[in-house]
Write an enzyme that holds these catalytic residues in place. Structure first.
Site, PDB file in Angstrom:
ATOM      1  N   GLY A  10      -6.984  19.802 120.588  1.00 57.81           N
ATOM      2  CA  GLY A  10      -5.913  19.049 119.933  1.00 57.81           C
ATOM      3  C   GLY A  10      -5.748  17.638 120.456  1.00 57.81           C
ATOM      4  N   SER A  11      -5.760  16.634 119.559  1.00 56.21           N
ATOM      5  CA  SER A  11      -5.782  15.258 120.042  1.00 56.21           C
ATOM      6  C   SER A  11      -5.710  14.286 118.865  1.00 56.21           C
ATOM      7  CB  SER A  11      -7.049  15.019 120.866  1.00 56.21           C
ATOM      8  OG  SER A  11      -8.157  15.614 120.214  1.00 56.21           O
TER       9      SER A  11
END
Length: 243
Positions: free
Chosen positions: A202-203
């Site tokens: 996640g990013s």
């Protein structure tokens, strides 16, 4: 690495297949599978059945599907899968500003947020040469926040095309992400849509468009790395290359 003179081969037929697991993620799949097997046969089989789902998710997180990248001049392709959360003119990050970087004081930034369910392999937005790779240690705030661009752990890239156009893009670690992985270095020649790195769990990825390029995406639109057109200089027709 492929050069600009030797693009990936074009195929004449296409068959569906399960996406491969990127080598960077195979050890995590094996670890998850080993723990699952241990619980299934030696500790607590009910939890083991639940961990089967975790193993499948880990494999899916590191999936590396083939993408068909538009080919042509004047196009900037999405470097990430995910949701377009911001499109705004902002100051160029100081780490890649100036004559050795992006030159302009401000640029339009397109921010693409990757959830834990998106493909996390990142791809180069244009064909050219990597000029700068700058890593910045930082915090792990929610990558969907605007201040994450200045405060989170991140890695900046500047690449230059054959006509001298420079494009900047940045990998930003998020609330869950704790590891930015890079496959390229300054001086490397890359093709449009080539895999240049990934961010675990996640990013966000930002793209800084040159002033003579207009955004081709809208807020709330979903992008596919290596396929979705995010910036355009002119209306040049394009072909696609599967890679």
């Amino acid at each position: 690495m492929p050069s600009l003179e030797t693009p990936p081969a074009v195929t004449n037929t296409v068959k569906w297949r399960f996406p491969a697991v990127h080598p960077e993620g195979r050890k995590y799949v094996l670890i998850s599978a080993a723990i699952t097997t241990l619980f299934l046969f030696a500790i607590w089989d009910e939890l083991g059945f639940a961990l089967i789902g975790v193993t499948i998710w880990v494999a899916a997180f590191f999936r590396d599907p083939i993408r068909v990248t538009p080919q042509g001049e004047g196009m900037i392709i999405s470097p990430a899968d995910g949701l377009v959360t911001m499109i705004e003119r902002v100051p160029v990050p100081r780490e890649i500003a100036g004559p050795e970087g992006l030159n302009e004081a401000t640029r339009i930034r397109v921010s693409i947020f990757m959830s834990v369910f998106d493909v996390h392999i990142n791809r180069t937005p244009m064909a050219g040469t990597i000029r700068q790779v700058v890593y910045i240690a930082g915090k792990f705030l929610n990558a969907d926040l605007d201040k994450a661009s200045d405060e989170n752990e991140r890695q900046h890239f500047v690449m230059e095309t054959r006509d001298g156009t420079r494009v900047g893009f940045t990998q930003i670690a998020g609330l869950v992400a704790r590891r930015i992985v890079t496959f390229v270095k300054p001086g490397d020649i890359v093709a449009a849509g080539q895999r240049f790195g990934l961010i675990r769990f996640g990013s966000r990825v930002d793209v800084f468009l040159p002033d003579d390029y207009a955004p081709q995406v809208a807020l709330g639109q979903r992008c596919l790395a290596g396929e979705t057109l995010v910036g355009l200089k002119n209306g040049t027709a394009a072909t696609g290359v599967a890679q």
